[in-house]
Motif scaffolding. Structure first.
Motif, short mmCIF file in Angstrom:
data_model
loop_
_atom_site.label_atom_id
_atom_site.label_comp_id
_atom_site.label_asym_id
_atom_site.label_seq_id
_atom_site.Cartn_x
_atom_site.Cartn_y
_atom_site.Cartn_z
N LEU A 472 -7.81 6.28 20.12
CA LEU A 472 -7.76 5.67 18.79
C LEU A 472 -6.47 6.09 18.09
N GLN A 473 -5.62 5.10 17.82
CA GLN A 473 -4.36 5.35 17.11
C GLN A 473 -4.48 4.70 15.74
N ARG A 488 -8.18 10.19 11.23
CA ARG A 488 -8.92 9.23 12.05
C ARG A 488 -8.41 9.14 13.47
N THR A 489 -7.16 9.51 13.73
CA THR A 489 -6.60 9.42 15.08
C THR A 489 -7.34 10.37 16.02
N ASN A 490 -7.69 9.86 17.21
CA ASN A 490 -8.46 10.67 18.15
C ASN A 490 -8.35 10.08 19.55
N PHE A 578 -15.41 7.41 17.80
CA PHE A 578 -14.51 6.71 16.89
C PHE A 578 -15.30 5.92 15.85
N ARG A 579 -14.63 5.67 14.72
CA ARG A 579 -15.24 4.92 13.63
C ARG A 579 -14.71 3.48 13.60
N TYR A 580 -15.65 2.53 13.39
CA TYR A 580 -15.30 1.12 13.26
C TYR A 580 -15.85 0.65 11.91
N GLY A 590 -19.80 6.46 17.15
CA GLY A 590 -20.49 6.92 18.34
C GLY A 590 -20.88 8.38 18.23
N ASN A 591 -21.65 8.84 19.22
CA ASN A 591 -22.17 10.21 19.20
C ASN A 591 -21.97 10.84 20.58
N PRO A 592 -20.94 11.70 20.75
CA PRO A 592 -20.68 12.30 22.07
C PRO A 592 -21.74 13.30 22.51
N PHE A 593 -22.65 13.65 21.61
CA PHE A 593 -23.68 14.65 21.95
C PHE A 593 -25.01 14.01 22.35
N LEU A 594 -25.01 12.69 22.54
CA LEU A 594 -26.23 12.02 22.97
C LEU A 594 -26.69 12.54 24.33
#
Length: 816
Positions: A472-473, A488-490, A578-580, A590-594
């Motif tokens: 994400l840029q 927000r960049t990630n 990332f956020r949309y 999203g949730n990377p800890f799912l």
């Protein structure tokens, strides 16, 4: 080292099984083998063959021929015999008398040859057909071939009549109230988006379908993922040489115009079969969303009223081609290649009003977003099927490679206003670029051996490797210049490897069939949130047992029970943090800890008279992956994400029954009642313990008159509860009329979906700090004209090849 353990165990097990079948024995009885050919001296597959005593024609044994036209009878005592072959559309074939001598081990029966023809009795042609609904050990089968459903219907229309199956307005397929169904074609798993699959099924003529199998509790042979079940569409096999194809053109109009065109070609010559499909289309649609929500922070409540208009434009091109080559009567080698080239444009306009009372608007803002997304994919599969012997021993292998490249360029312009419309503050301008790469490798092998006439052994292994890379840029406009937005960049990189192995044993008794299996899957995954310097690692080994018992009570009554354990791993998109944005106060993340969710499912099935099917089911899911909303009471934001709830208990009953009122008026009723209860002790700081009974019903009626075929169907879904959301009732009525021309090669169909424009999504949620109401209206009323032209030798159909990577592919976000 642990990843190779399943390989080693499987190879040892395979060697022992093959070796056991090859051990020298000294049978008291003989094995009789033979071959059955048609009038062109070509093998005839799946034909009924009966062994009779020559003295009195009494039946000794019966079986079916395999793909090579061969059959085998075991443990045959000494004596004189004859062989009889019977098949619909052919005259019975009877061999000469042959002898099995005492002490003989192997006897080759005289070759049988069948001639086309039919049997007439006083001018009446006698035709035997299978029952429409047939209950088997681990599945319910709807026999489409030779039924009234086969003529004039597409595969999608026939699928809607299968027991427990519903297809919604967006072509999402549900099985007994659950979405996420896996679709197979000719026992091979497949991955297509909902739109791609719908296009394929709409362009597949019903006359090409042999049967549809509904597998609500899959056995250990299948991937353990998915708690909704599997639908297997079996197409008729190629039996003649030649070339055929079909061209389908579809145009629809609601508020906007959409169209698609597909071309399918198949060619078979000798041992070679080549097939391919090209599809292109344009989709223009409008979606209107109204959201009213309140967020509490102490004694203060902030009220939001939002209206969003979303205009969506999609252009897609898909291709699929492949070939099969029979290197011998026992071996078939094939490959298939798929590709997707999709461009999507979204023009969204959002207006949000804010105030401390429901009636007052202290300020409002307009957010204009323009999003351009591209989806590119390429998949290749190589497969080989080896028939080791005529007794049903076979080995199949699939090798797969898939690559996806998706990219999103988004621009968000937000303007802030006072209640009188004057500018309130400096506008906020944001940009995002989100390139995404996904690579999937899989290898799969399946082995089958008929240990005895009533005992079957299956085993297999599968290995998959998946890597996703999302970058994400983000930029923000400062003093007229866009600069990097570090908040927000990630970048998120995810690696996953799964090694799996299974065994199945099936035993047939006089009126009862039993199958038990066990699947093991070891998963290793790592998610790296590179910019945030966070890593999520998971390593786990799971076992998935399954048991099926089916019993025939009488000619009209059958019952079955089953149990299986399943897993659902998070979609790759749901892991991406990332956020949309919809606007400054509303976004998706999203949730990377799912964690994966696990389901234990039980089912009781009853079939009456081979037509009416009733199923009772219960399942418990732990660590339920559920869409939810979270409010930030300080920033006044609300975002949508997925979280693990504690448990979900689901009870369901499904009744499916075809009916015939007159020769020209037939129909089908499909009704599902279910109760789903969700529980979580720690969701957004609160407790959830909610459930609600609900039902879905679909009534379809078909009318034949003067060469025309008309259809009228109605759908109703009652209010239901899902997680923290209450979903209001939905209903709609669809109708269509069609007629075939030019010797049934050309079919013209005119239809209207949601005639009264009643289908809308109405959702509410009152949980913790959120009080939310959503009213969403998609473009559901569509008038559609479809032209389908079949040309060439219409008895030729492609052998559908899908890959072994479908569990992994199904977790990839698709473009259309």
């Amino acid at each position: 080292m642990k990843l190779h353990l399943t390989k080693i165990l499987f190879l040892i097990m395979l060697a022992l099984a093959v070796n056991a079948g090859a051990q020298p024995t000294h049978p008291a009885n003989a094995t009789v083998t033979g071959i059955l050919l048609n009038e062109q001296s070509k093998p005839m597959d799946y034909v009924t063959v009966t062994l009779l005593r020559a003295a009195d024609s009494s039946v000794v044994n019966g079986t079916l021929t395999n793909d090579a036209g061969k059959y085998v009878f075991d443990k045959i005592a000494a004596g004189n015999y004859i062989i009889k072959g019977t098949n619909l559309g052919y005259q019975p074939a009877i061999s000469q008398v042959f002898n099995v001598a005492a002490g003989q081990v192997n006897v080759v029966a005289p070759t049988l040859r069948m001639q086309p023809g039919n049997r007439s009795l006083q001018g009446v042609t006698v035709v035997s057909t299978k029952p429409l609904i047939e209950r088997k050990l681990d599945r319910t089968v709807m026999n489409v071939e030779n039924s009234v459903l086969a003529a004039g219907n597409s595969a999608l229309e026939i699928l809607e009549r299968a027991p427990g199956v519903t297809v919604d307005k967006d072509d999402n397929i549900s099985l007994k109230g659950k979405q996420g169904v896996t679709v197979m074609i000719n026992d091979k798993l497949t991955y297509m988006s909902a739109a791609q699959l719908a296009t394929f099924l709409r362009s597949t003529d019903g006359s090409t379908i042999q049967s549809i199998e509904v597998i609500t509790n899959p056995s250990a042979k299948y991937d353990a993922s998915g708690n909704s079940g599997i639908i297997n569409i079996k197409l008729k096999k190629n039996r003649q040489s030649g070339t055929n194809g079909s061209l389908t053109a579809n145009a629809a109009y609601g508020k906007n115009f959409r169209d698609n065109t597909s071309l399918t070609l198949n060619h078979k010559s000798g041992n070679l079969n080549v097939f391919g499909t090209l599809t292109r289309g344009d989709i223009n649609r409008e979606n209107n969303i109204n959201i009213d929500r309140n967020i509490k922070s102490g004694d203060t409540t902030t009220y939001f009223r939002q209206h969003t208009t979303m205009l969506n434009h999609i252009h897609y091109n898909n291709y699929r081609f492949g070939a099969d080559y029979s290197t011998s009567n026992k071996n078939t080698l094939g490959f298939v290649v798929n590709g997707d080239y999709t461009n999507e444009y979204n023009d969204n306009k959002n207006t949000t009003y804010l105030g401390l009372t429901p009636a007052a608007n202290e300020s409002y803002q307009n957010t204009l977003s323009n999003i351009k997304q591209t989806y590119r994919s390429f998949s290749a599969n190589i497969n080989d099927k080896l028939l080791i012997d005529t007794a049903g021993q076979e080995l199949s292998i699939d090798l797969d490679y898939s690559r996806y490249h998706n990219n999103s360029d988004a621009k968000y312009d937000t303007y802030f206003f006072n209640p009188d419309g004057s500018s309130m503050s400096t506008p906020l301008f944001l940009k995002n670029q989100t390139p995404s790469f996904i690579t999937i490798w899989t290898q799969k092998a399946d082995y089958t051996k008929q240990l005895t006439k009533t005992l079957k052994f299956e085993a297999g292994v599968k290995f998959s490797s998946v890597k996703t890379d999302n970058d994400l840029q983000a930029q923000i406009n400062t003093d007229g210049t866009f600069v990097n937005d570090t908040s927000r960049t990630n970048r998120f990189v995810y690696d996953e490897k799964i090694a799996a192995g299974y065994i199945n044993l099936g035993k047939t008794f006089s009126k009862t069939t039993v199958q038990a299996g066990l699947r093991a899957e070891r998963t290793s995954s790592q998610g790296d949130l590179i910019t945030g310097n966070q890593t999520v690692k998971r390593h786990y080994l799971n076992f998935f047992p399954s048991v099926f018992i089916n019993h025939t009570l009488s000619d009209k009554h059958e019952i079955g029970v089953s149990y299986s354990r399943r897993i659902d791993r998070p979609n790759y998109d749901n892991l991406n943090p990332f956020r949309y944005y919809l606007d400054q106060y509303t976004y998706e993340q999203g949730n990377p800890f799912l964690r994966p969710q696990y389901t234990n499912a039980f089912e009781l099935n009853y079939t009456y008279n081979k037509t009416i099917n009733v199923t009772l089911g219960y399942s418990r899911t732990t660590d339920v992956i559920t869409e939810t909303l979270i409010a930030d009471t300080i920033a006044k934001t609300t975002y949508q994400t997925n979280m693990n709830l504690q448990t979900q208990d689901s009870y369901n009953i499904n009744i499916n029954s075809p009916f015939t009122i007159t020769k020209w008026w037939t129909g089908n009723i499909n009704a599902t009642g279910f109760y789903q209860k969700f529980k979580s002790d720690s969701l957004s700081g609160g407790q959830l313990n909610a459930g609600k009974a609900a039902f879905q019903a679909r009534l379809t009626q078909n009318f034949l008159f003067s060469g025309f075929k008309a259809e009228l169907s109605g759908n109703y879904q009652s209010a239901l509860r899902y997680g923290i959301f209450d979903i209001k009732p939905q209903y709609s009525v669809d109708a269509g009329v069609s007629r075939s021309f030019a010797g049934k090669k050309l079919n013209v169909k005119l239809s209207v979906t949601d005639i009264f424009n009643t289908r809308r999504n109405r959702v509410s949620s009152q949980f913790e700090a959120i009080d939310l109401n959503i009213n969403q209206k998609n473009e559901t009323r569509l008038a559609r004209l479809t032209l389908t032209y079949n040309f060439g030798n219409t008895k030729i159909r492609m052998r559908q090849h899908q890959s072994g990577a479908d569990d992994e592919k199904g977790r990839v976000k698709s473009g259309n």
